[in-house]
Design an enzyme around this catalytic site. Structure first.
Site, short mmCIF file in Angstrom:
data_model
loop_
_atom_site.label_atom_id
_atom_site.label_comp_id
_atom_site.label_asym_id
_atom_site.label_seq_id
_atom_site.Cartn_x
_atom_site.Cartn_y
_atom_site.Cartn_z
N GLY A 80 0.87 -1.16 0.00
CA GLY A 80 0.00 0.00 0.00
C GLY A 80 0.92 1.22 0.00
O GLY A 80 1.85 1.30 0.82
N ASP B 147 -1.56 4.45 -6.25
CA ASP B 147 -0.13 4.34 -5.95
C ASP B 147 0.65 5.54 -6.45
O ASP B 147 1.73 5.84 -5.96
CB ASP B 147 0.44 3.06 -6.58
CG ASP B 147 0.01 1.87 -5.75
OD1 ASP B 147 -1.12 1.40 -5.93
OD2 ASP B 147 0.80 1.46 -4.87
O1 MRU Z 1 0.57 -4.24 -4.50
P1 MRU Z 1 -0.03 -3.46 -3.37
O2 MRU Z 1 -0.82 -4.31 -2.42
O3 MRU Z 1 1.00 -2.60 -2.67
O4 MRU Z 1 -1.06 -2.47 -4.07
C1 MRU Z 1 -1.73 -1.54 -3.27
C2 MRU Z 1 -2.70 -0.72 -4.01
O5 MRU Z 1 -2.85 -0.80 -5.19
C3 MRU Z 1 -3.44 0.31 -3.19
O6 MRU Z 1 -4.71 0.53 -3.71
C4 MRU Z 1 -2.67 1.64 -3.22
O7 MRU Z 1 -1.34 1.46 -2.85
C5 MRU Z 1 -3.28 2.65 -2.33
S1 MRU Z 1 -3.05 2.29 -0.63
C6 MRU Z 1 -3.78 3.50 0.29
#
Ligand code: MRU
Length: 352
Positions: free
Chosen positions: A54, A244
């Site tokens: 995240g 992200d």
């Molecule tokens: O691969 P991840 O689990 O890190 O992906 C996370 C996401 O896509 C979230 O939606 C994004 O980081 C926003 S977190 C507030």
């Protein structure tokens, strides 16, 4: 504890000789276990294998990783210390490419150290630890603000669809996409959350519905492929996801599948919102075309969680993220307010 009732994602324990304690998210939802990270390498690996994931949580972990990487520096040579700091930041920056919060946090730590007047290396180390803790605390505060600004979008009886996990576990606390849900729940509003399971790593199934259940929020899990049918059935009033990296024009990278959800929402005339703190905006990126997209290992698709579900050598297409064009996004909920409409000018105005 706040209404989201999820234990803290990660925190620094002790003084400069302390450590980072984080929930190992690869073990959820069956086990709630904590990792103790005591060096930069363990932070790097925790980010890489998604023990901490995240965008905002990655940024906090990286800031704390910087402290772990420089605290054993020996001597009192300020320039040698700053060179070591650069080296640590360069190393941590290689852990994952898409979430801009990682690079934002590393730059903040570097700029902070360079701006310090002190020539005493130990004082700089201690100040860096305070800065890393401030990044964590400010992230929690920004998420709460996102919740305040976004809660009114969720009406009584609404159905809200989300994708991946942009909740407390993805941030210092509270979340981005889930923050408006936590605040609306705290205010006594009744609504239903639909969570895509989010193939291939199942952040929706393992994390989102787990944390919503802790808060007694009515949550229903669906396969990613069911999102269109769910919208067609009339049960979704709005979609909120995290991001992200948001480019200057509002194009937003988020977990793979988000773009498809946004297209489906457009087709069904359902408003699609992104929730993200200002630390997720990348003003050096004019639009989403240049956002680096992480490619994941094929075995996460062929052999997810250890069970072979495809021919073992079949080639796979496995981007971790996709980019939703600004034109599909009704608004972006930030700690500074709701950005609607999503235009380059309005984004700059709200976030300046
Ligand atoms: O691969 P991840 O689990 O890190 O992906 C996370 C996401 O896509 C979230 O939606 C994004 O980081 C926003 S977190 C507030």
């Amino acid at each position: 504890m706040s209404v989201c009732r999820v234990p803290k994602t990660l925190e620094w324990v002790g003084g400069l000789d302390g450590y980072v304690s984080m929930i190992d998210q690869t073990k959820l939802p069956t086990e709630l276990v904590y990792l103790e990270c005591r060096d930069q390498e363990s932070i790097w690996h925790a980010i890489k294998r998604l023990s901490v994931r995240g965008a905002p949580a990655i940024g906090v972990a990286a800031a704390m990783g910087v402290v772990l990487g420089v605290r054993d520096f020996v001597g009192n040579d300020r320039s040698a210390f700053l060179a070591k700091l650069d080296e640590v930041c360069e190393y941590l920056a290689t852990s994952r490419p898409t979430a801009v919060n990682l690079f934002w946090a590393l730059s903040r730590m570097k700029n902070f150290a360079q701006a310090l007047e002190s020539d005493c290396v130990n004082t700089i180390k201690v100040s860096l630890l305070s800065e890393a803790k401030a990044i964590r605390d400010q992230d929690a505060a920004m998420c709460r603000q996102i919740g305040e600004h976004g809660q009114s979008l969720i009406g009584e009886g609404h159905g809200v669809l989300t994708h991946c996990n942009a909740g407390s576990l993805a941030t210092a606390e509270f979340g981005t996409a889930l923050a408006p849900m936590y605040v609306a729940h705290e205010m006594g509003r009744k609504f239903k959350v639909f969570a895509d399971e989010t193939r291939p790593l199942l952040q929706g199934a393992r994390l989102t519905v787990w944390e919503l259940a802790q808060a007694n929020i009515d949550a229903t899990l669906l396969c990613d492929g069911a999102a269109g049918a769910l919208m067609q059935s009339g049960q979704v009033n709005l979609v909120i996801t995290g991001a992200d990296r948001v480019a200057a024009n509002g194009d937003a990278a988020n977990k793979i599948g988000t773009f498809g959800v946004a297209v489906l929402a457009k087709y069904h005339e359902i408003p699609f919102y992104i929730a993200a703190p200002s630390s997720t905006f990348d003003f050096d990126m004019p639009n989403g075309a240049g956002i680096p997209i992480e490619q994941r290992d094929a075995d996460e698709i062929r052999k997810g969680f250890g069970t072979l579900t495809a021919p073992p050598d079949i080639p796979c297409y496995s981007p971790a993220f996709d980019v939703t064009p600004a034109g599909l996004i009704r608004g972006i909920i930030t700690e500074k307010g709701l950005i609607e409409p999503v235009t380059t000018e309005y984004i700059a105005q709200v976030l300046s």
